[in-house]
Design an enzyme around this catalytic site. Structure first.
Site: not given
Ligand SMILES: *Cc1c(COP(=O)(O)O)cnc(C)c1O
Length: 364
Positions: A35, A255
């Protein structure tokens, strides 16, 4: 030149891991659960490695079609069954076996016109409270199904909520057995965790449903690692260093200046970021392999890049290969589980989230 990032699917490791599942359940047949596009690996890419399974289990009908398009003539099981009446036509056409977990699905079957009756897997909700008939409704569902001309063989199915953990499966096993002990038909109970950890469930499973273990992630990490289960990574995510920086004490990286150097450092900037599927939440200290040597990330993961401390690898620099998870050229392994735990998640989520922009190669 494309960006220097690549995912590699390891056919040899898929074959190896399938062998581990087989040895854990030597008397059972093994569904390879594919899946979610084979847990992010790509159904077409894992097919060669997993075609030794006894069947493929999945839930999207278009994925079932793809398995048939690959030439697979053996069993295919829809783990959630059908969603609407016309899905049953595809089941008839492609010879799909399907789970029946609710009355609406029995109603659809009863109205379905087919020449060849279907093999169905009747699912019990033995305690997980996701899909399946409650124990006290299960036998009447079985009786109703058994009376339908559209239905051929009925197999019995349940799913464990805690096969990987301390609570275990005893209660769900007892519930399942109490209701089904005198019903005919094959049984399927065990997922990967139950296959590896719970012999009683394996012995009660004519079919085990192996998913995550096939893809080289330990279902019960950190209690066990893939090395302890004898599993190998099947997906490597690797990228190259595209810049280096000399960072002095007190300077920051990335950052928000969330990382501040406490000593002079050499930093490698790697061409992999959260837009590639690498979790942004991974903190400073998340492991990576640089030229096959264990190093750590520093600072925020950005969209297209992340930074690593090159201290353990003085020879590394522009062009060096960084393994974000999987295996390096020197054979060193960084299990996906070790990155997942830093991201407060599981290996499943990381492999499923590999971004579409990452090129993927299959190694045979
Ligand atoms: C996904 C799934 C599995 C496989 O689970 P793993 O933990 O990956 O082994 C088994 N059974 C059902 C019903 C599933 O949905």
């Amino acid at each position: 030149m494309p960006r220097p990032i690549l995912a590699t699917i390891h056919t040899d490791s898929l074959i190896h891991n399938l062998g581990v599942a087989r040895r854990a359940a030597p008397e059972s047949r093994v569904w390879a659960v594919v899946k979610a596009n084979a847990y992010g690996h790509g159904i077409e890419r894992v097919f060669e490695g997993l075609r030794g399974a006894d069947g493929f289990a999945l839930l999207d009908l278009s994925e079932a079609q793809r398995v048939r398009d690959l030439g697979w003539r053996g069993p295919v099981l829809l783990l959630e069954g059908v969603f609407e009446p016309r899905d049953l036509e595809l089941c008839s056409r492609l010879d799909l076996w399907h789970t029946v977990h609710c009355d609406a699905q029995i109603d659809m079957l009863a109205a379905h016109k087919t020449h060849a009756p279907h093999r169905v897997f009747l699912k019990m909700n033995s305690g997980m409270n996701r899909l399946g008939f409650a124990p006290d409704e299960y036998r009447s569902a079985w009786t109703r199904l058994n009376a339908l001309p559209q239905v051929d063989e009925i197999s019995l199915m349940t799913h464990f909520s805690d096969a990987d953990g301390a609570k275990g499966i005893a209660q769900q096993m007892a519930t399942f057995h109490a209701v089904t002990s005198d019903l005919p038909g094959e049984r399927t109970l065990s997922n990967s965790a139950a296959t590896l950890r719970h012999l009683d469930a394996v012995q009660a499973s004519d079919w085990v449903r192996a998913g995550i273990a096939l893809y080289g992630s330990a279902p019960d990490f950190p209690e066990h690692s893939i090395a302890q289960w004898g599993l190998q990574p099947t997906m490597t995510l690797a990228a190259k260093i595209i810049a280096t920086q000399a960072v002095s004490t007190g300077a920051s990286v990335g950052y928000s200046s969330s990382f501040v150097a406490e000593r002079p450092m050499r930093i490698g900037v790697v061409a992999c970021g959260y837009a590639d599927g690498y979790p942004r939440i991974c903190p400073t200290g998340t492991p990576v392999l640089v030229d096959g040597v264990r190093c750590q990330t520093v600072g925020r993961v950005s969209m297209d890049m992340l930074a690593v401390d090159l201290e353990p690898v003085p020879q590394a620099g522009f062009g060096s290969v960084v393994t974000l998870w999987g295996r390096a050229a020197n054979g060193a392994v960084l299990p996906i589980d070790e990155v997942a735990i830093q991201a407060k998640t599981v290996g499943y989520e990381l492999m499923c989230a590999l971004a579409a922009r990452v090129p993927v190669e299959v190694s045979l």
